[in-house]
Design a protein around this motif. Structure first.
Motif, PDB file in Angstrom:
ATOM      1  N   TYR A  95       0.852  -1.190   0.000  1.00  0.00           N
ATOM      2  CA  TYR A  95       0.000   0.000   0.000  1.00  0.00           C
ATOM      3  C   TYR A  95       0.889   1.241   0.000  1.00  0.00           C
ATOM      4  CZ  TYR A  95      -3.192   3.559   1.840  1.00  0.00           C
ATOM      5  OH  TYR A  95      -3.925   4.703   2.043  1.00  0.00           O
ATOM      6  N   LEU A  96       0.621   2.199  -0.905  1.00  0.00           N
ATOM      7  CA  LEU A  96       1.450   3.389  -1.026  1.00  0.00           C
ATOM      8  C   LEU A  96       0.756   4.654  -0.531  1.00  0.00           C
ATOM      9  CD1 LEU A  96       2.924   2.696  -4.590  1.00  0.00           C
ATOM     10  CD2 LEU A  96       3.920   2.125  -2.355  1.00  0.00           C
ATOM     11  N   TYR A  97      -0.502   4.825  -0.869  1.00  0.00           N
ATOM     12  CA  TYR A  97      -1.247   6.020  -0.442  1.00  0.00           C
ATOM     13  C   TYR A  97      -2.730   5.770  -0.619  1.00  0.00           C
ATOM     14  CZ  TYR A  97      -1.883   6.980  -5.418  1.00  0.00           C
ATOM     15  OH  TYR A  97      -2.226   6.879  -6.743  1.00  0.00           O
ATOM     16  N   GLY A  98      -3.539   6.657  -0.048  1.00  0.00           N
ATOM     17  CA  GLY A  98      -4.975   6.551  -0.220  1.00  0.00           C
ATOM     18  C   GLY A  98      -5.667   7.819   0.218  1.00  0.00           C
ATOM     19  N   PHE A  99      -6.909   7.980  -0.204  1.00  0.00           N
ATOM     20  CA  PHE A  99      -7.716   9.125   0.219  1.00  0.00           C
ATOM     21  C   PHE A  99      -9.188   8.738   0.171  1.00  0.00           C
ATOM     22  CE2 PHE A  99      -7.713   9.471  -4.372  1.00  0.00           C
ATOM     23  CZ  PHE A  99      -8.996   9.908  -4.682  1.00  0.00           C
ATOM     24  N   GLY A 100     -10.000   9.485   0.906  1.00  0.00           N
ATOM     25  CA  GLY A 100     -11.433   9.276   0.887  1.00  0.00           C
ATOM     26  C   GLY A 100     -12.134  10.529   1.356  1.00  0.00           C
ATOM     27  N   ASN A 101     -13.348  10.749   0.896  1.00  0.00           N
ATOM     28  CA  ASN A 101     -14.121  11.898   1.334  1.00  0.00           C
ATOM     29  C   ASN A 101     -15.604  11.666   1.088  1.00  0.00           C
ATOM     30  OD1 ASN A 101     -14.989  13.281  -1.360  1.00  0.00           O
ATOM     31  ND2 ASN A 101     -12.777  12.964  -1.614  1.00  0.00           N
ATOM     32  N   VAL A 102     -16.410  12.425   1.808  1.00  0.00           N
ATOM     33  CA  VAL A 102     -17.838  12.487   1.553  1.00  0.00           C
ATOM     34  C   VAL A 102     -18.169  13.949   1.313  1.00  0.00           C
ATOM     35  CG1 VAL A 102     -18.395  12.658   4.026  1.00  0.00           C
ATOM     36  CG2 VAL A 102     -20.135  11.879   2.401  1.00  0.00           C
ATOM     37  N   SER A 103     -19.032  14.233   0.340  1.00  0.00           N
ATOM     38  CA  SER A 103     -19.267  15.624  -0.030  1.00  0.00           C
ATOM     39  C   SER A 103     -20.744  15.909  -0.270  1.00  0.00           C
ATOM     40  CB  SER A 103     -18.471  15.981  -1.295  1.00  0.00           C
ATOM     41  OG  SER A 103     -18.893  15.197  -2.398  1.00  0.00           O
ATOM     42  N   VAL A 104     -21.082  17.195  -0.105  1.00  0.00           N
ATOM     43  CA  VAL A 104     -22.391  17.728  -0.467  1.00  0.00           C
ATOM     44  C   VAL A 104     -22.169  18.658  -1.653  1.00  0.00           C
ATOM     45  CG1 VAL A 104     -24.386  19.059   0.285  1.00  0.00           C
ATOM     46  CG2 VAL A 104     -23.174  17.602   1.920  1.00  0.00           C
ATOM     47  N   ASN A 105     -22.983  18.499  -2.715  1.00  0.00           N
ATOM     48  CA  ASN A 105     -22.741  19.219  -3.962  1.00  0.00           C
ATOM     49  C   ASN A 105     -24.046  19.766  -4.535  1.00  0.00           C
ATOM     50  OD1 ASN A 105     -19.816  17.929  -4.587  1.00  0.00           O
ATOM     51  ND2 ASN A 105     -21.201  16.337  -3.871  1.00  0.00           N
ATOM     52  N   TYR A 106     -23.932  20.896  -5.231  1.00  0.00           N
ATOM     53  CA  TYR A 106     -25.090  21.467  -5.924  1.00  0.00           C
ATOM     54  C   TYR A 106     -24.697  21.790  -7.358  1.00  0.00           C
ATOM     55  CZ  TYR A 106     -29.213  24.244  -6.971  1.00  0.00           C
ATOM     56  OH  TYR A 106     -30.378  24.717  -7.540  1.00  0.00           O
ATOM     57  N   LEU A 107     -25.422  21.221  -8.330  1.00  0.00           N
ATOM     58  CA  LEU A 107     -25.155  21.435  -9.750  1.00  0.00           C
ATOM     59  C   LEU A 107     -26.163  22.424 -10.315  1.00  0.00           C
ATOM     60  CD1 LEU A 107     -24.118  18.861 -12.400  1.00  0.00           C
ATOM     61  CD2 LEU A 107     -25.947  20.488 -12.907  1.00  0.00           C
ATOM     62  N   ASP A 108     -25.646  23.533 -10.872  1.00  0.00           N
ATOM     63  CA  ASP A 108     -26.457  24.630 -11.389  1.00  0.00           C
ATOM     64  C   ASP A 108     -26.252  24.725 -12.901  1.00  0.00           C
ATOM     65  OD1 ASP A 108     -27.885  26.935 -11.800  1.00  0.00           O
ATOM     66  OD2 ASP A 108     -26.461  28.268 -10.794  1.00  0.00           O
ATOM     67  N   TRP A 109     -27.224  24.221 -13.673  1.00  0.00           N
ATOM     68  CA  TRP A 109     -27.131  24.297 -15.128  1.00  0.00           C
ATOM     69  C   TRP A 109     -27.187  25.742 -15.602  1.00  0.00           C
ATOM     70  CZ3 TRP A 109     -25.530  20.086 -17.348  1.00  0.00           C
ATOM     71  CH2 TRP A 109     -25.925  18.833 -16.891  1.00  0.00           C
ATOM     72  N   SER A 110     -26.500  26.042 -16.706  1.00  0.00           N
ATOM     73  CA  SER A 110     -26.602  27.366 -17.308  1.00  0.00           C
ATOM     74  C   SER A 110     -28.010  27.574 -17.873  1.00  0.00           C
ATOM     75  CB  SER A 110     -25.572  27.517 -18.428  1.00  0.00           C
ATOM     76  OG  SER A 110     -25.907  26.667 -19.520  1.00  0.00           O
TER      77      SER A 110
END
Length: 251
Positions: A23-38
């Motif tokens: 094992y060399l490296y790792g990452f993880g996350n949880v996110s809240v996102n809002y997508l705004d169409w043009s």
């Protein structure tokens, strides 16, 4: 059934990786996102803005790399309109410098459509102290079904030309703060005419991706803005574009 077989094949490939891998490296996350169409995208397509939750992670090993995310989308419009999207990729070192065997699986589901895209090919890893660029290319297999009510209005299953793309990132410091620029991009080519007849898209050449600026507020919190773009993708002809606003908790 075919979707299940493809998913099992990807899992089997991952399981075949040597258990003694370092094992060399790792990452993880949880996110809240809002997508705004043009406004132009909304007028052309009728698409609506939406929020989504995302779980994302990746890791590097002596044999190669893994990456994946899972999204729960459109939560504000009721359970009937909720969508799910998952993506996973694996890059296995060949021993020829930084050349890798590459596999990618993307699947999205809702009440009105399902789509699965699988890519098998090769990738290459370029990297430095603060940057990375990983281009890839492969054969493309598509399964898609458009449904409105109980009946399907169009479907396709089969080889669908090829796909090429890349992921890229650059870390930098400014004003005493930590930032990152990232970009993912995919282009499909030589798509099957039968797919185009059912997809609502046109042309056999596409673009799909996002360019992002991230601010690492703390080790645990990252916020960012993404410019989301697409051409002859996402179920329609022409251009789509949006802004995505995100807050991540890193673990």
């Amino acid at each position: 059934m075919r979707k299940s077989l493809v998913a099992l094949s990807v899992l089997a490939a991952a399981a075949a990786v040597p258990a003694q891998a370092e094992y060399l490296y790792g990452f993880g996350n949880v996110s809240v996102n809002y997508l705004d169409w043009s406004n132009g995208t909304e007028n052309r397509s009728g698409k609506e803005d939406f929020s989504y939750l995302e779980l994302e992670g990746g890791a590097g090993f002596s044999w190669g790399e893994l990456y994946g995310f899972a999204d729960l989308e459109n939560l504000e419009n009721g359970t009937d309109d909720v969508r799910t999207s998952i993506k996973g990729s694996i890059a296995v070192k060949t021993g020829l410098k930084e050349l890798r065997g590459y596999g990618q699986l993307y699947n999205t589901n809702s009440n009105s459509f399902t789509a699965q895209n699988t890519v098998l090919g090769m990738s290459y890893s370029f990297s430095g102290d603060n940057w990375a660029f990983n281009p890839w290319v492969g054969f493309h297999h598509t399964i898609t079904t458009k449904t409105f009510g109980p009946e399907a209005t169009g479907s396709f299953s089969g080889m669908n030309g090829g796909m090429l793309g890349w992921s890229a990132m650059y870390n930098f410091k400014a004003f005493g703060e930590s930032f990152m620029v990232s970009n993912w991009h995919e282009t499909e080519f030589a798509r099957d005419d039968a797919y185009l007849a059912t997809s609502g898209e046109s042309d056999d050449l596409t673009a799909n991706g996002a360019l992002a600026l991230w601010w690492n507020v703390t080790e645990s919190v990252t916020t960012g803005v993404q410019y989301r773009y697409a051409y002859n993708k996402l179920g329609q002809q022409g251009h789509d574009n949006a802004m995505i606003y995100s807050v991540k908790y890193n673990f």
